[in-house]
Enzyme design. Structure first.
Site, PDB file in Angstrom:
ATOM      1  N   HIS A 183       0.832  -1.211   0.000  1.00  0.00           N
ATOM      2  CA  HIS A 183       0.000   0.000   0.000  1.00  0.00           C
ATOM      3  C   HIS A 183       0.857   1.248   0.000  1.00  0.00           C
ATOM      4  O   HIS A 183       0.535   2.233  -0.667  1.00  0.00           O
ATOM      5  CB  HIS A 183      -0.919   0.008   1.220  1.00  0.00           C
ATOM      6  CG  HIS A 183      -2.127  -0.833   1.019  1.00  0.00           C
ATOM      7  ND1 HIS A 183      -2.914  -1.269   2.043  1.00  0.00           N
ATOM      8  CD2 HIS A 183      -2.673  -1.319  -0.112  1.00  0.00           C
ATOM      9  CE1 HIS A 183      -3.895  -1.994   1.553  1.00  0.00           C
ATOM     10  NE2 HIS A 183      -3.772  -2.039   0.253  1.00  0.00           N
ATOM     11  N   GLU A 425      22.473  -5.182 -38.657  1.00  0.00           N
ATOM     12  CA  GLU A 425      23.411  -4.593 -37.690  1.00  0.00           C
ATOM     13  C   GLU A 425      24.856  -4.842 -38.083  1.00  0.00           C
ATOM     14  O   GLU A 425      25.767  -4.637 -37.284  1.00  0.00           O
ATOM     15  CB  GLU A 425      23.120  -5.088 -36.266  1.00  0.00           C
ATOM     16  CG  GLU A 425      22.979  -6.574 -36.112  1.00  0.00           C
ATOM     17  CD  GLU A 425      22.608  -7.004 -34.685  1.00  0.00           C
ATOM     18  OE1 GLU A 425      22.657  -6.191 -33.757  1.00  0.00           O
ATOM     19  OE2 GLU A 425      22.276  -8.194 -34.527  1.00  0.00           O
ATOM     20  N   ASP A 449      25.146  -2.231 -32.733  1.00  0.00           N
ATOM     21  CA  ASP A 449      26.218  -2.963 -33.405  1.00  0.00           C
ATOM     22  C   ASP A 449      26.563  -2.328 -34.743  1.00  0.00           C
ATOM     23  O   ASP A 449      27.736  -2.266 -35.118  1.00  0.00           O
ATOM     24  CB  ASP A 449      25.807  -4.422 -33.626  1.00  0.00           C
ATOM     25  CG  ASP A 449      26.077  -5.246 -32.378  1.00  0.00           C
ATOM     26  OD1 ASP A 449      27.165  -5.095 -31.789  1.00  0.00           O
ATOM     27  OD2 ASP A 449      25.195  -6.034 -31.983  1.00  0.00           O
ATOM     28  N   CYS A 496      15.731  -0.989 -33.539  1.00  0.00           N
ATOM     29  CA  CYS A 496      15.642  -1.328 -32.124  1.00  0.00           C
ATOM     30  C   CYS A 496      16.927  -0.995 -31.374  1.00  0.00           C
ATOM     31  O   CYS A 496      17.036  -1.273 -30.183  1.00  0.00           O
ATOM     32  CB  CYS A 496      15.273  -2.793 -31.938  1.00  0.00           C
ATOM     33  SG  CYS A 496      16.437  -3.910 -32.720  1.00  0.00           S
TER      34      CYS A 496
HETATM   35  C1  PEP Z   1      21.776  -3.462 -31.605  1.00  0.00           C
HETATM   36  O1  PEP Z   1      22.852  -3.976 -31.887  1.00  0.00           O
HETATM   37  O2  PEP Z   1      21.437  -2.311 -31.920  1.00  0.00           O
HETATM   38  C2  PEP Z   1      20.784  -4.220 -30.835  1.00  0.00           C
HETATM   39  C3  PEP Z   1      19.568  -3.774 -30.616  1.00  0.00           C
HETATM   40  O3  PEP Z   1      21.203  -5.388 -30.298  1.00  0.00           O
HETATM   41  P1  PEP Z   1      22.041  -5.479 -28.946  1.00  0.00           P
HETATM   42  O4  PEP Z   1      22.186  -4.121 -28.378  1.00  0.00           O
HETATM   43  O5  PEP Z   1      21.285  -6.406 -28.070  1.00  0.00           O
HETATM   44  O6  PEP Z   1      23.324  -6.051 -29.449  1.00  0.00           O
HETATM   45 MG    MG Z   2      23.153  -6.130 -31.680  1.00  0.00          MG
END
Ligand code: PEP
Ligand code: MG
Length: 564
Positions: A183, A425, A449, A496
């Site tokens: 809580h 990447e 990467d 990503c």
């Molecule tokens: C990346 O390389 O941008 C990626 C998302 O993978 P990681 O950071 O897990 O290597």
């Molecule tokens: Mg990567």
């Protein structure tokens, strides 16, 4: 510095006020006039209900209101009342009868398996303390008018205490008890007061009136505050407030540019336990589930069923929204000791990610089968890391087809049209993006990467840090090329890597035609706001100017404050 559980985010800087619960010890005595004692209890009960109802009204619309109304219902429960009356009939004084019955319920609730039921023990404790105070004629300590910038230190923040608080003057809360779902936590989040809970011996360690900094996001309380520390935290406080203001405005809104071009805004996660933060962040899907975290910090690889449960819980939790599961990305900077990877001269150029998985087909099939089985419970997609050539994609797809046949043979359901995406990447993947686009259902650019490999600069090596930046013209050209290959092949292109949340870079990504942005949950609403700030035409003009520049520094300086 004291540490505890960061239960309500933000930074509070102020002076400590220690609140100690009043002494509710009573003199036990046997009663002979049991009818009078029952009336005494009935009056205390009435007073408690009236006080609590008043507090609930003063907290209308908040979590505390609901909890307080729950207290009235609990103590008015006929079974609980009859238990108290029975004890008084047996000669117990009202205090003793109340205490015994409450303690009985506290013991039952405390032993429960689930946190919510255990939490009810704290409710009963709160009720007991308050009715005992009424019976003993102890007036409540006034927490209703506090000096500005008070950091309240209490053993536990109870709902009844909260209702009396002078909230506008409390900038932080420190407690000795309570977890993330207690809580204390629910209330402090609802009141938006930075809070650190479960700080051991907080009341003995803190001193009334001393200045402290409460970092509710990190779960830290700084007790030795000098000018430099105060200044640093004032700046963080400002940043937090700005982000909060954004959050409020963009939550629940669609993601689109200022001229209405829709974009997908996803979140990155490391484990299925991050789901709550994704939902809280209002992300529209998960663009990167880094499954290697499921394999870390353990002695052996997770079984197919363990993986299935983890993927399924995310699939179900996201309620039909897409979840992109990246298959095991081991090697490079990601070590998993029990996999027994050889020591390599150049781990980043070595036996890692999809290269490793395709040589360990059985364990890769275990993971892919777990993903496929879980795909029956939601909208899952598969993503392959560190691709450098077309054969790798074809091999993974062939494995997936093999598993589909096996699942068909066993009558196990899965998403028949599950998408298979490729992470772009590596410079190789960038160069053959047109070829990969024919094999993949979607791309997701891993800039973390991609920058390193493109610039031949290790992301962890400070000496080459000046090269490791997304603003390098080489990297910008790579991004433009990848996105245009995806768009020519009419497949979705996402990103990503961390750069997807870089607000300076966003105009370029919009101009290049990036479809999906996958960022850490805390960045989701900031990215939505930044995307909504410009039209496509404005982004195009910014991109044109940025691409005409020659150095990373020129690009970054321009993007800090782009003139259109
Ligand atoms: C990346 O390389 O941008 C990626 C998302 O993978 P990681 O950071 O897990 O290597
Ligand atoms: Mg990567």
């Amino acid at each position: 510095m004291l540490t505890g559980i960061g239960a309500s985010g933000g930074i509070g800087i102020g002076k400590v006020l220690i609140y100690r619960e009043p002494d509710i010890r009573y003199a036990d005595r046997a009663v002979s006039d049991t009818a009078a004692e029952k009336t005494r209890f009935a009056e205390a009960h009435k007073r408690f209900c009236a006080d609590t109802e008043r507090k609930a009204q003063s907290m209308a619309g908040t979590a505390a209101e609901e909890i307080l109304r729950g207290h009235i219902a609990m103590i008015s429960d006929p079974f609980m009342r009859s238990q108290i009356d029975e004890r008084i009939d047996g000669g117990a004084c009202a205090e003793k009868a109340l205490e015994e019955v409450c303690d009985m319920f506290i013991a039952i609730f405390s032993g429960a398996d689930d946190e919510l039921t255990r939490q009810r023990a704290a409710d009963v404790e709160d009720i007991k303390r308050h009715i005992l105070q009424v019976l003993l004629g102890i007036e409540e300590v006034d927490l209703g008018s506090l000096p500005a910038d008070t950091v309240l230190a209490v053993s536990e923040l109870t709902p009844s205490m909260t209702a009396a608080l002078d909230i506008k003057n409390i900038c932080g809360i420190v407690t000795e008890k309570g977890g993330k779902t207690s809580h204390s936590a629910i209330i402090s989040r609802a009141l938006r007061i930075p809070s650190v809970l479960s700080v051991e011996n907080a009341l003995a360690t803190l001193t009334d009136g001393c200045e402290v900094i409460v970092d509710g996001s990190a779960g830290e309380v700084y007790t030795e505050v000098d000018d430099a520390l105060r200044e640093k935290y004032r700046a963080l406080q400002k940043q937090y407030a700005e982000r909060e203001a954004l959050t409020a405005r963009y939550r629940g809104k669609a993601t689109a540019t200022a001229d209405g071009i829709s974009k997908e805004l996803f979140a990155n996660i490391g484990t299925h336990k991050d789901l709550e933060s994704v939902l809280e962040a209002d992300a529209e899907g998960i663009g990167l589930f880094r499954t290697e975290f499921l394999f870390m910090d353990r002695a052996a690889a997770p079984t197919e069923d363990e993986q299935f449960e983890a993927y399924k819980s995310v699939a179900v939790g996201m309620q039909g929204k897409e979840v992109i599961i990246r298959t095991l990305d081991v090697g490079g900077d990601k070590e998993i000791p029990y996999l027994g990877l050889k020591k390599e001269e150049n781990p980043f150029l070595g036996f890692r990610a999809v290269r490793y998985c395709l040589k360990h087909r059985e364990s890769y099939k275990t993971q892919l089968r777990a993903v496929l089985r879980a795909s029956a419970f939601g909208n899952l997609s598969v993503m392959i890391p560190l691709v450098t050539c077309v054969e790798e994609v074809r091999e993974v797809k062939a494995l997936i087809d093999e598993i589909k046949c096996e699942l068909d043979g066993s009558g196990i359901p899965y998403k028949r049209d599950i998408k298979v995406g490729v992470m772009i990447e590596t410079p190789a993947a960038c160069m053959i993006a047109d070829l990969l686009a024919k094999e993949a259902d979607f791309f997701s650019i891993g800039t973390n990467d991609l920058i390193g490999y493109t610039m031949a600069a290790d992301r962890g090596n400070a000496d080459v840090g000046y090269l490791y930046t997304v603003y390098q013209p080489a990297v910008l050209r790579a991004l433009k090329h990848i996105i245009s290959c995806a768009s020519a092949a009419k497949i979705r292109c996402g990103m990503c890597g961390e750069a997807a949340a870089d607000e300076k870079l966003l105009p370029l990504l919009v101009s290049f035609g990036l479809d999906e942005f996958s960022v850490s949950p805390v960045s989701v609403l900031g990215v939505r706001a930044a995307l909504a700030a410009r039209t496509k035409a404005e982004c195009d003009r910014i991109a044109e100017k940025a691409l005409a520049l020659t150095t990373a520094k020129e690009v970054e300086d321009y993007l800090k404050n782009p003139e259109i």
